[in-house]
Design a protein around this motif. Structure first.
Motif, short mmCIF file in Angstrom:
data_model
loop_
_atom_site.label_atom_id
_atom_site.label_comp_id
_atom_site.label_asym_id
_atom_site.label_seq_id
_atom_site.Cartn_x
_atom_site.Cartn_y
_atom_site.Cartn_z
N UNK A 46 0.81 -1.22 0.00
CA UNK A 46 0.00 0.00 0.00
C UNK A 46 0.85 1.26 0.00
N UNK A 47 1.88 1.28 0.83
CA UNK A 47 2.76 2.44 0.88
C UNK A 47 3.51 2.62 -0.43
N UNK A 48 3.91 1.53 -1.04
CA UNK A 48 4.62 1.61 -2.32
C UNK A 48 3.73 2.21 -3.40
N UNK A 49 2.47 1.78 -3.45
CA UNK A 49 1.56 2.35 -4.45
C UNK A 49 1.30 3.83 -4.20
N UNK A 50 1.21 4.24 -2.95
CA UNK A 50 1.04 5.66 -2.63
C UNK A 50 2.23 6.46 -3.15
N UNK B 114 4.36 5.61 -5.60
CA UNK B 114 4.39 5.60 -7.07
C UNK B 114 3.37 6.57 -7.63
N UNK B 115 2.14 6.52 -7.11
CA UNK B 115 1.10 7.44 -7.61
C UNK B 115 1.45 8.89 -7.30
N UNK B 116 1.96 9.14 -6.11
CA UNK B 116 2.37 10.50 -5.76
C UNK B 116 3.47 11.02 -6.67
N UNK B 117 4.40 10.15 -7.02
CA UNK B 117 5.49 10.54 -7.91
C UNK B 117 4.96 10.90 -9.29
N UNK B 118 4.04 10.09 -9.82
CA UNK B 118 3.46 10.40 -11.13
C UNK B 118 2.63 11.68 -11.10
N UNK B 119 1.89 11.90 -10.02
CA UNK B 119 1.10 13.15 -9.90
C UNK B 119 2.02 14.37 -9.83
N UNK B 120 3.07 14.27 -9.08
CA UNK B 120 4.01 15.38 -8.99
C UNK B 120 4.69 15.64 -10.33
N UNK B 121 5.04 14.57 -11.05
CA UNK B 121 5.65 14.72 -12.37
C UNK B 121 4.68 15.40 -13.33
#
Length: 131
Positions: free
Chosen positions: A96-100, A102-109
């Motif tokens: 769960x933490x890993x997906x958070x 990864x998604x946060x990184x893509x949103x920031x990008x």
């Protein structure tokens, strides 16, 4: 008595893994030294092997001596005791933490890409950038 192990039944894993890490560093250093000694014109392999064995013996003894000093051993024993108290996350929590992340990184990008496009178009309009 010089080769006796201080508190032999305690801190096994921290001692062992510390020795493995230190030994790995020594072996990497010996491998580097092996290639540095390759420039010797005659009997190269004998010099390389002799120096390698000597360095491994000296640093092996040094590692054994350091890892049997009372202060170091007590620290490693205390470290192992503290690690046993750690509440490790479950596999589900890690996923769960890993997906958070990864998604946060893509949103920031994506946000940074939009900001870059906006600034680029603004700078084109006011003449700072040229096409």
């Amino acid at each position: 008595m010089g080769l006796a192990i201080y508190k032999p039944g305690q801190g096994y894993w921290t001692r062992m893994l510390t020795a493995v890490g230190a030994g790995t560093l020594v072996l990497v250093g010996v491998a580097w030294l092996w290639w540095q000694l390759a420039v010797i014109p005659t009997h190269t392999v004998y010099y390389q092997a002799g120096v390698s064995v000597a360095v491994i013996a000296v640093f092996g003894g040094l590692i054994f001596w350091i890892l049997n000093r009372p202060r170091v051993v007590d620290f490693l024993i205390a470290t192992e005791a503290e690690m046993k108290k750690v509440n490790w996350p479950t596999r589900r929590e890690i996923l769960g933490s890993t997906w958070v992340i990864i998604c946060g990184t893509f949103l920031l990008a994506a946000l940074l890409a939009v900001v870059d496009l906006v600034f680029g178009s603004v700078f084109l309009k006011i003449g700072i950038l040229q096409q």
